[in-house]
Design an enzyme around this catalytic site. Structure first.
Site, PDB file in Angstrom:
ATOM      1  N   TYR A 154      -1.793  -3.307  11.987  1.00 47.18           N
ATOM      2  CA  TYR A 154      -2.614  -3.245  10.786  1.00 47.18           C
ATOM      3  C   TYR A 154      -3.940  -2.529  11.058  1.00 47.18           C
ATOM      4  CZ  TYR A 154       0.562  -7.068   9.430  1.00 47.18           C
ATOM      5  OH  TYR A 154       1.661  -7.845   9.171  1.00 47.18           O
TER       6      TYR A 154
ATOM      7  N   LEU B 193       4.708 -10.788  -8.370  1.00 44.28           N
ATOM      8  CA  LEU B 193       5.638 -10.860  -9.507  1.00 44.28           C
ATOM      9  C   LEU B 193       5.726 -12.280 -10.073  1.00 44.28           C
ATOM     10  CD1 LEU B 193       8.655  -8.636  -8.375  1.00 44.28           C
ATOM     11  CD2 LEU B 193       7.122  -8.201 -10.300  1.00 44.28           C
TER      12      LEU B 193
END
Length: 298
Positions: A51, A204
């Site tokens: 990352y 979602l």
């Protein structure tokens, strides 16, 4: 905050942990978010050498300075940035893992990584060589426990059968119930902790508009979310239901919440501090979000 034993590691982990991937050094609030999470009872912070080309580990090490003894750090290894900066390549070799661990320790400003995870893996990897590397690091006192981050049942089974892994990080949510069919029971039977990532399915399940997701079409997602929102009315309730569903599985030790803002952290903390879902709620959720099997890497 509830704390659970992470497999055979001896580590006690908060039921919600913090995934740091989306936090950036350039964000002045990033360190504050990490410190607020720790002050609120979250004790496991997950990152990876991949990352930000190591910058995320540097950020985490800086933010945890002064409170390091009260928290746990999980980081990952196996993806190596190419010299030309064009991307990364998979390198599950013993020599690389040993070298990468030392570099992560420096960036994190610590002398021991609490949980060190192989960041992926395929069935063609030199599994025994990887295990040797992690066992060596344990013997040297550079890591306390190790495991893998994988969604592949065939790879997970190899490590269960051939190693002393303490944990598996895997994607698991109402929209991805595949681990129920393939891996969760296996891990639970072998006393291997599960760190569930993606529990809100990229947003979602909370507030993002419907789109294709895994083997679910946009129309299927839209229909499921409409019914879901009819029962769990606001974002906080939906996040609580999504995280609560994952935590209700006896194999799951902690839900790794990917946090980018303080408001997202607040939602995650509220979800962690509410009562577990009732058996009726769990049954309703299973009916709303039907499970699908893995098609590959079985």
């Amino acid at each position: 905050m509830q704390y659970n034993s992470l497999g055979n590691s001896g580590l006690e982990v908060s039921s919600v942990s913090l995934g740091c991937m989306s936090l950036k050094n350039a964000d002045v609030n990033a360190e504050n978010i990490i410190r607020k999470a720790a002050d609120s009872g979250i004790n496991l912070f997950d990152t990876a050498d991949l990352y930000g080309k190591g910058e995320n580990e540097i950020l985490l090490g800086k933010a945890l300075k002064g409170i390091r003894n009260g928290v746990l750090i999980s980081t990952k290894v196996g993806n190596r940035w190419k010299d030309d900066g064009s991307g990364w390549e998979w390198c599950p070799r013993k020599s690389y893992i040993l070298k990468a661990a030392d570099e992560s320790l420096k960036r994190l400003q610590t002398d021991c990584i609490d949980l060190y995870l192989l960041h992926g893996g395929t069935i063609e990897d030199p599994v025994d060589e990887c295990i040797e590397a992690f066992e060596r690091l344990k013997e040297q006192g550079k890591i306390r426990a190790y495991g893998i981050s994988s969604i592949r049942p065939n790879v997970i089974r190899e490590y269960v059968n051939r190693s002393e892994i303490s944990a598996v990080m895997t994607q698991y949510s109402l929209l991805d119930r595949r681990p129920e069919e393939a891996t969760l029971e296996l891990l639970n039977q072998n006393n291997i902790g599960v760190l569930a990532r993606g529990t809100i399915a990229g947003g979602l399940l909370v507030n993002k508009p419907a789109k294709d997701y895994l083997e679910h079409s946009q129309d299927e997602i839209s229909q499921m979310l409409e019914k879901f929102s009819g029962i769990f009315k606001d974002e906080c309730e939906r996040q609580r239901a999504a995280i609560g569903y994952a935590l209700a599985n006896p194999a799951v030790t902690s839900a790794v919440a990917g946090i980018r803002t303080e408001s997202q952290l607040d939602l995650g903390l509220k979800a962690a501090q509410t009562q577990p879902l009732s058996p009726n709620d769990l049954q309703v959720l299973k009916q709303l979000f039907p499970a699908k099997p893995y098609r590959e890497n079985r």
